[in-house]
Write an enzyme that holds these catalytic residues in place. Structure first.
Site, PDB file in Angstrom:
ATOM      1  N   ALA A  63       0.865  -1.175   0.000  1.00 54.23           N
ATOM      2  CA  ALA A  63       0.000   0.000   0.000  1.00 54.23           C
ATOM      3  C   ALA A  63       0.904   1.228   0.000  1.00 54.23           C
ATOM      4  CB  ALA A  63      -0.856  -0.010   1.254  1.00 54.23           C
ATOM      5  N   GLY A 102       0.463  -5.175   0.555  1.00 59.42           N
ATOM      6  CA  GLY A 102      -0.697  -5.163  -0.342  1.00 59.42           C
ATOM      7  C   GLY A 102      -0.357  -5.685  -1.725  1.00 59.42           C
ATOM      8  N   GLU A 125       4.092  -5.762   6.984  1.00 60.62           N
ATOM      9  CA  GLU A 125       3.266  -4.739   7.642  1.00 60.62           C
ATOM     10  C   GLU A 125       3.596  -4.601   9.133  1.00 60.62           C
ATOM     11  OE1 GLU A 125       0.738  -6.030   4.102  1.00 60.62           O
ATOM     12  OE2 GLU A 125       2.233  -6.906   5.447  1.00 60.62           O
TER      13      GLU A 125
END
Ligand code: T1G
Length: 697
Positions: A63, A102, A125
């Protein structure tokens, strides 16, 4: 049509291409572009299968972290991935570089994955205080099983293509570098063989087999030690466990809830600040990108002691030959012996091969003469802290080294300009302050002297990157950035014990804050005789240095871990600090001698005095331009002194606490305790008056 995601067809394959430098992050434009391109592919009757591929150096690396904390724009990533997964045409993801976060989740939403052998995949993450929030905790374990998914998601470590194939994360691995050609060939095969749409969400054999397993509690127990103080690793386990106990859509809901808890945790802000700060420090103010950088293909080191040996290993590790000069053969042999032992320990732990041990040792040679520095590109002096000796060394280097050679000192406190004054080329002199153990600690505090040239500054920053260190360029003052603030904290810690606290109480406040060890345990590790020798040198120089109960410990030969007793005592072979009543007694006697009546001291006071004195000093360091940005200070403390990255560094933490709160307390301490260290920094007062933060600078 989006600029960053395009659709075209090559034969029977619809090709969806992402091109959003530097790392094809899933910003809003990419997400909406992916949806639009998929629609085109769906409506393209001649496209039998679709291919998702990226331009540039990598597949989608996650992301767009810069969007975090901002209002979320639709489409969200989960819905984008659902649309890909629910495509009625098979979609192949072609992976090169790093498919991360992502990015890997998007690939897991596709039906087939092919990767170049040089590629890596991962869900990092957790390193940002988050968890995979677009299906990674639900889809990955369906392919790998619980244990491997937990390892990947709670560590955030990347997995290479070969292992990813073995784990079923990717379906094929190809050599070469042309990812589009590899992707097209694989998609063509899928189309030719009429391979079906294959949704990972429908893969249930592993989740069925491991439903309700103990592996989750085992991981939680393991994280108690490994992830002390961290929030998101435990949420990662909860999310992966949901994949084994809930149907897919409910598991996705649970993942979302847990993801939002991580988003709301202050640790997310701290870790994302650390992520970007680590990258920003390499962009030095006033040093343009095209400043020439000198080649450093050979290095000389003076001193084969602990620091010299560790520094040498950094260069040998990246294939740069090193010559270490010592005064005596036995000191040289001892130093080289320790380097070999360190490498062999790494080989025993499987971190490197025995062949790599030999290759690296072959790059390190010893010498007893400076003549062997005649052709080296960089010399790093790593002898003990004595200005006269350092100036003598730099005088000799000035005579021997070729024009253009960089002359660096590993001093941790001394004046770089004074060292440079021993040469006729101060523009080529710089500080390169490594941290012990130098082959392990990531920080390299590069210190610019007042005459150090831009070329030399740019070169030592490039050297930091080359030897896989986080380089920070700071100005020249006593103790530079890190030690200057550490000395303030150390002095407050000593004062707190003199006034009534115990060393273990002070240390617990610091370890509760997240430091790996407290002030006094750190002194024991470094050796409390180091500080003693500096105090004695200052006393011999006629300076009025206050008596210290630490001096008594040294006189009792309690030097720290190396004598199994210092402020704490240590059992044979253990580094665990054990409070020693004998020391408490010694401190009580010292207070009596000094006429000090001990008082009850709260943990809050200890925290404020140990941390706020550092922050006040940090503000003075910024005022003086010794550090250009508060993030420079944060990176120094995170990578050099173990400040918890999840708090973002001392200056970022100060902004979270509130500069007005800190200023008021600093003013109180100035009134009650006195001392220059508590004189409020003008910058702190200015920021508070303007309702600003260090982060606004
Ligand atoms: N978003 C925005 N910018 C990024 C970025 C990202 N994800 N990754 C890198 N950059 C920028 C970086 O700041 C730098 O910018 C440039 O790219 C080059 O990076 C829903 C929530 C990919 C291995 O954690 O690990 O997906 O300084 O210097 O050494 O589940 O960057 O040039 O201006 O590091 O070759 C998960 C983070 C996100 C990966 C490349 N993804 N990135 O390393 O170059 S959260 C990550 C990296 C997520 C979903 C969740 C590395 C890299 P600038 P660089 P590098």
């Amino acid at each position: 049509m989006s600029e960053v995601v395009t659709y075209n067809r090559e034969g029977a394959i619809g090709v969806i291409t992402v091109n959003y430098p530097p790392v094809n992050a899933l910003g809003h434009a990419v997400r909406s572009g992916l949806v639009a391109a998929l629609e085109q592919g769906q409506n393209d009757a001649d496209a039998k299968a679709l291919l998702l591929v990226c331009e540039g150096r990598t597949f989608i690396a996650g992301a767009d972290i810069r969007e975090f904390g901002k209002p979320m724009q639709e489409p969200g990533l989960t819905s984008v991935i659902d649309q890909y997964e629910n495509s009625d045409k098979p979609i192949v993801a072609a992976i090169h570089g790093t498919a991360l976060g992502g990015g890997l989740e998007t690939a897991l939403g596709c039906h087939y994955r092919v990767a170049l052998s040089s590629a890596k995949v991962g869900l990092p993450e957790v390193k940002l205080g988050l968890l995979p929030g677009a299906g990674g905790t639900q889809r990955l374990p369906r392919l790998t099983g619980a244990r491997k998914a937990l390892e990947m998601i709670t560590s955030g470590e990347f997995v290479n293509a070969k292992d990813a194939l073995g784990l079923g994360i990717v379906d094929a691995v190809e050599d070469g570098s042309d990812i589009k050609a590899v992707g097209l060939a694989y998609a063509q095969k899928v189309a030719d063989e009429g391979k079906p749409v294959r949704r990972v969400r429908d893969v249930t054999d592993k989740v069925e087999a491991e439903k309700g397993g103990e592996v989750f509690d085992q991981f939680r127990a393991g994280l108690e030690k490994k992830a002390r103080g961290l929030f998101s690793p435990f949420k990662c386990v909860d999310a992966v466990e949901a994949a084994f106990n809930l149907p897919f859509d409910e598991g996705m809901k649970r993942e979302r809830e847990l993801f939002m808890e991580c988003m709301d945790s202050p640790q997310r802000g701290g870790l994302i600040h650390s992520f970007f700060a680590e990258r920003e420090v390499s962009k030095v103010k006033g040093l343009s990108k095209d400043t020439p950088v000198r080649d450093v293909n050979s290095v000389g080191i003076i001193g084969a002691g602990t620091m010299g040996g560790g520094i040498a290993m950094n260069f040998a590790n990246v294939g740069i030959p090193v010559t270490i000069v010592e005064v005596k053969q036995d000191a040289l042999d001892k130093g080289l012996g320790i380097i070999r032992k360190n490498y062999e320990n790494s080989a025993k732990k499987g971190r490197i091969t025995q062949q790599q041990v030999e290759e690296r040792m072959a790059l390190i040679s010893g010498s007893l003469t400076y003549d062997d520095f005649r052709d080296v590109d960089l010399v790093i002096e790593a002898v003990f802290e004595n200005m006269a000796i350092k100036k003598e060394i730099f005088g000799k280097l000035d005579e021997v080294c070729k024009p253009g050679a960089i002359l660096a000192s590993n001093t941790s406190t001394l004046d770089i300009d004074e060292i440079a004054s021993a040469t006729k080329r101060p523009e080529d002199v710089v500080g390169m302050h490594f941290f012990s153990p130098a082959n392990v600690m990531k920080l390299l505090e590069n210190v610019r002297g007042s005459e150090t040239s831009d070329e030399v500054k740019a070169t030592v920053m490039a050297v930091a990157k080359k030897i896989k260190k986080v380089g920070v360029l700071v100005g020249n003052c006593h103790g530079f950035v890190g030690n200057r603030m550490l000395h303030k904290r150390g002095a407050e810690a000593m004062a707190l014990v003199n006034e009534g606290a115990s060393p273990q109480q002070v240390d617990k406040v610091l370890t509760d804050l997240g430091y790996p060890m407290g002030q006094f345990a750190m002194s024991d590790l470094a050796g409390i005789d180091v500080g003693y020798r500096i105090r004695e040198e200052r006393r011999n120089a006629g300076e009025d240095v206050a008596p210290s109960w630490m001096d008594k410990l040294v006189e009792m030969n309690r030097l720290g871990q190396k004598t199994q007793a210092g402020v704490y005592k240590y059992e044979e072979g253990s580094r665990k600090p054990i409070p020693d009543p004998e020391v408490d007694q010694l401190i009580a006697e010292f207070r009596k001698e000094q006429g000090i009546t001990p008082r009850e001291i709260s943990d809050q006071e200890i925290l404020e005095r140990c941390m706020y004195v550092m922050i006040n000093e940090g503000a003075k360091i910024l005022e003086e331009g010794i550090a250009d940005r508060s993030l420079d200070i944060d990176v120094v403390w995170i990578y050099g002194y173990g400040f918890p990255a999840y708090r973002g560094g001392p200056m970022f933490w100060a902004d979270q606490v509130g500069l007005d709160t800190i200023l008021n307390t600093v003013r109180n301490f100035h009134d009650t305790l006195g001392g220059q260290q508590w004189k409020p920094a003008a910058l702190l007062e200015k920021l508070v008056s303007e309702n600003k933060k260090f982060g606004d600078l």
